[in-house]
Design a protein around this motif. Structure first.
Motif, PDB file in Angstrom:
ATOM      1  N   ARG A  47      11.740 -20.989  17.565  1.00  0.00           N
ATOM      2  CA  ARG A  47      13.194 -20.864  17.709  1.00  0.00           C
ATOM      3  C   ARG A  47      13.943 -21.193  16.424  1.00  0.00           C
ATOM      4  O   ARG A  47      15.138 -21.009  16.345  1.00  0.00           O
ATOM      5  CB  ARG A  47      13.700 -21.722  18.851  1.00  0.00           C
ATOM      6  CG  ARG A  47      13.798 -23.195  18.524  1.00  0.00           C
ATOM      7  CD  ARG A  47      14.694 -23.937  19.475  1.00  0.00           C
ATOM      8  NE  ARG A  47      16.048 -23.511  19.491  1.00  0.00           N
ATOM      9  CZ  ARG A  47      16.994 -23.881  18.628  1.00  0.00           C
ATOM     10  NH1 ARG A  47      16.714 -24.693  17.648  1.00  0.00           N
ATOM     11  NH2 ARG A  47      18.221 -23.443  18.737  1.00  0.00           N
ATOM     12  N   ILE A  82      20.047  -8.757  16.593  1.00  0.00           N
ATOM     13  CA  ILE A  82      18.862  -9.260  17.293  1.00  0.00           C
ATOM     14  C   ILE A  82      18.692 -10.757  17.044  1.00  0.00           C
ATOM     15  O   ILE A  82      18.388 -11.525  17.959  1.00  0.00           O
ATOM     16  CB  ILE A  82      17.600  -8.486  16.863  1.00  0.00           C
ATOM     17  CG1 ILE A  82      17.678  -7.047  17.395  1.00  0.00           C
ATOM     18  CG2 ILE A  82      16.337  -9.171  17.348  1.00  0.00           C
ATOM     19  CD1 ILE A  82      16.630  -6.126  16.814  1.00  0.00           C
ATOM     20  N   SER A  84      21.002 -12.956  16.378  1.00  0.00           N
ATOM     21  CA  SER A  84      22.017 -13.729  17.114  1.00  0.00           C
ATOM     22  C   SER A  84      21.674 -13.795  18.596  1.00  0.00           C
ATOM     23  O   SER A  84      21.915 -14.804  19.251  1.00  0.00           O
ATOM     24  CB  SER A  84      23.408 -13.151  16.896  1.00  0.00           C
ATOM     25  OG  SER A  84      23.525 -11.895  17.499  1.00  0.00           O
ATOM     26  N   LYS A  85      21.103 -12.731  19.139  1.00  0.00           N
ATOM     27  CA  LYS A  85      20.700 -12.730  20.546  1.00  0.00           C
ATOM     28  C   LYS A  85      19.469 -13.608  20.781  1.00  0.00           C
ATOM     29  O   LYS A  85      19.257 -14.086  21.890  1.00  0.00           O
ATOM     30  CB  LYS A  85      20.415 -11.310  21.024  1.00  0.00           C
ATOM     31  CG  LYS A  85      21.663 -10.492  21.213  1.00  0.00           C
ATOM     32  CD  LYS A  85      21.327  -9.124  21.758  1.00  0.00           C
ATOM     33  CE  LYS A  85      22.576  -8.309  21.989  1.00  0.00           C
ATOM     34  NZ  LYS A  85      22.293  -6.982  22.525  1.00  0.00           N
ATOM     35  N   ALA A  86      18.664 -13.817  19.764  1.00  0.00           N
ATOM     36  CA  ALA A  86      17.446 -14.616  19.898  1.00  0.00           C
ATOM     37  C   ALA A  86      17.736 -16.117  19.889  1.00  0.00           C
ATOM     38  O   ALA A  86      16.876 -16.911  20.249  1.00  0.00           O
ATOM     39  CB  ALA A  86      16.461 -14.275  18.777  1.00  0.00           C
ATOM     40  N   ASP A  87      18.931 -16.502  19.503  1.00  0.00           N
ATOM     41  CA  ASP A  87      19.282 -17.914  19.451  1.00  0.00           C
ATOM     42  C   ASP A  87      19.446 -18.462  20.862  1.00  0.00           C
ATOM     43  O   ASP A  87      20.248 -17.951  21.650  1.00  0.00           O
ATOM     44  CB  ASP A  87      20.570 -18.102  18.646  1.00  0.00           C
ATOM     45  CG  ASP A  87      20.912 -19.558  18.442  1.00  0.00           C
ATOM     46  OD1 ASP A  87      20.041 -20.424  18.664  1.00  0.00           O
ATOM     47  OD2 ASP A  87      22.055 -19.843  18.055  1.00  0.00           O
ATOM     48  N   ILE A  88      18.707 -19.516  21.182  1.00  0.00           N
ATOM     49  CA  ILE A  88      18.733 -20.084  22.526  1.00  0.00           C
ATOM     50  C   ILE A  88      19.539 -21.385  22.590  1.00  0.00           C
ATOM     51  O   ILE A  88      19.518 -22.080  23.594  1.00  0.00           O
ATOM     52  CB  ILE A  88      17.306 -20.318  23.067  1.00  0.00           C
ATOM     53  CG1 ILE A  88      16.533 -21.266  22.157  1.00  0.00           C
ATOM     54  CG2 ILE A  88      16.595 -18.995  23.274  1.00  0.00           C
ATOM     55  CD1 ILE A  88      15.204 -21.713  22.716  1.00  0.00           C
ATOM     56  N   GLU A  91      21.899 -21.684  25.635  1.00  0.00           N
ATOM     57  CA  GLU A  91      21.206 -21.913  26.909  1.00  0.00           C
ATOM     58  C   GLU A  91      20.723 -23.364  27.010  1.00  0.00           C
ATOM     59  O   GLU A  91      20.840 -23.985  28.076  1.00  0.00           O
ATOM     60  CB  GLU A  91      20.024 -20.951  27.066  1.00  0.00           C
ATOM     61  CG  GLU A  91      20.431 -19.531  27.357  1.00  0.00           C
ATOM     62  CD  GLU A  91      21.059 -18.796  26.173  1.00  0.00           C
ATOM     63  OE1 GLU A  91      21.843 -17.866  26.401  1.00  0.00           O
ATOM     64  OE2 GLU A  91      20.777 -19.163  25.008  1.00  0.00           O
ATOM     65  N   THR A 129      17.739 -16.608  31.341  1.00  0.00           N
ATOM     66  CA  THR A 129      18.182 -16.141  30.023  1.00  0.00           C
ATOM     67  C   THR A 129      17.246 -16.674  28.943  1.00  0.00           C
ATOM     68  O   THR A 129      16.879 -15.947  28.018  1.00  0.00           O
ATOM     69  CB  THR A 129      19.632 -16.579  29.746  1.00  0.00           C
ATOM     70  OG1 THR A 129      20.462 -16.114  30.800  1.00  0.00           O
ATOM     71  CG2 THR A 129      20.133 -16.027  28.427  1.00  0.00           C
ATOM     72  N   SER A 132      14.167 -14.615  28.920  1.00  0.00           N
ATOM     73  CA  SER A 132      14.348 -13.281  28.339  1.00  0.00           C
ATOM     74  C   SER A 132      14.497 -13.332  26.819  1.00  0.00           C
ATOM     75  O   SER A 132      14.194 -12.356  26.140  1.00  0.00           O
ATOM     76  CB  SER A 132      15.549 -12.577  28.966  1.00  0.00           C
ATOM     77  OG  SER A 132      16.754 -13.167  28.549  1.00  0.00           O
ATOM     78  N   LYS A 133      14.956 -14.464  26.298  1.00  0.00           N
ATOM     79  CA  LYS A 133      15.123 -14.603  24.856  1.00  0.00           C
ATOM     80  C   LYS A 133      13.921 -15.268  24.187  1.00  0.00           C
ATOM     81  O   LYS A 133      13.924 -15.438  22.966  1.00  0.00           O
ATOM     82  CB  LYS A 133      16.366 -15.449  24.550  1.00  0.00           C
ATOM     83  CG  LYS A 133      17.674 -14.776  24.822  1.00  0.00           C
ATOM     84  CD  LYS A 133      18.799 -15.694  24.394  1.00  0.00           C
ATOM     85  CE  LYS A 133      20.133 -15.030  24.371  1.00  0.00           C
ATOM     86  NZ  LYS A 133      21.179 -15.920  23.826  1.00  0.00           N
ATOM     87  N   ALA A 135      11.208 -16.536  22.138  1.00  0.00           N
ATOM     88  CA  ALA A 135      10.614 -16.073  20.885  1.00  0.00           C
ATOM     89  C   ALA A 135       9.373 -16.921  20.632  1.00  0.00           C
ATOM     90  O   ALA A 135       9.384 -17.852  19.860  1.00  0.00           O
ATOM     91  CB  ALA A 135      11.611 -16.209  19.741  1.00  0.00           C
TER      92      ALA A 135
END
Length: 161
Positions: A47, A82, A84-88, A91, A129, A132-133, A135
């Motif tokens: 992450r 991508i 920015s969307k991978a940042d958890i 959540e 979420t 789904s993210k 990594a």
């Protein structure tokens, strides 16, 4: 043996109180496990921004090597999206917040069953979420374990008024 109504009511209240105390202990334990999993996901090497950047750079390089039809500027924009969307982080922050809210409600007492049910749904949403993210395997494992714990909480919350 004849039991009077006030005595029977006292027994029922005492049983209810004992059951509530046991449920509170179970929920407290599950919430501590959720907090530990969130911390484990936070510390997962996959992450970290540099790990995400390296993964995306490898994928972009592979695409560029495969075909010259890709616009490098467009790929760069997509890679940023991508990443920015991978940042958890969001959540993980929400999981921590929901755990704190549930702990607060349990200390507060009273009729909290519906609010606990709502927060359990929110915990589940964040775990989905996160999954789904995911990594990397460590974050995916954390997300799956979270989902199991949250389901256990949801089952227990159904017994709370």
């Amino acid at each position: 043996m004849r039991v009077t109504y006030p005595r029977a009511l006292k027994v029922v209240r005492m049983d209810s109180f004992c059951e509530g105390e046991t449920l509170a202990q179970v929920l407290t334990l599950r919430l501590a496990e959720i907090a530990a999993l969130a911390a484990r996901a936070e510390a997962a090497p996959g992450r970290r921004p540099e790990a995400i950047k390296a993964r995306i750079a490898d994928q972009v390089a592979t695409l560029l090597d495969a075909s010259s039809r890709f616009d490098p500027d467009r790929l760069h924009q997509e890679a940023i999206l991508i990443a920015s969307k991978a940042d958890i982080r969001e959540e993980l922050d929400r999981l921590t917040s929901h755990v704190a809210q549930i702990n607060h409600l349990m200390r507060q007492g009273g009729s909290i069953g519906r609010r606990l049910d709502f927060l359990a749904q929110e915990l589940n949403r964040e775990a989905n979420t996160l999954a789904s993210k995911a990594a990397g395997l460590k974050i995916a494992d954390c997300a799956l374990e979270l989902k199991l714990l949250i389901e256990q909480i949801r089952e227990q919350v159904q017994n709370i008024e």
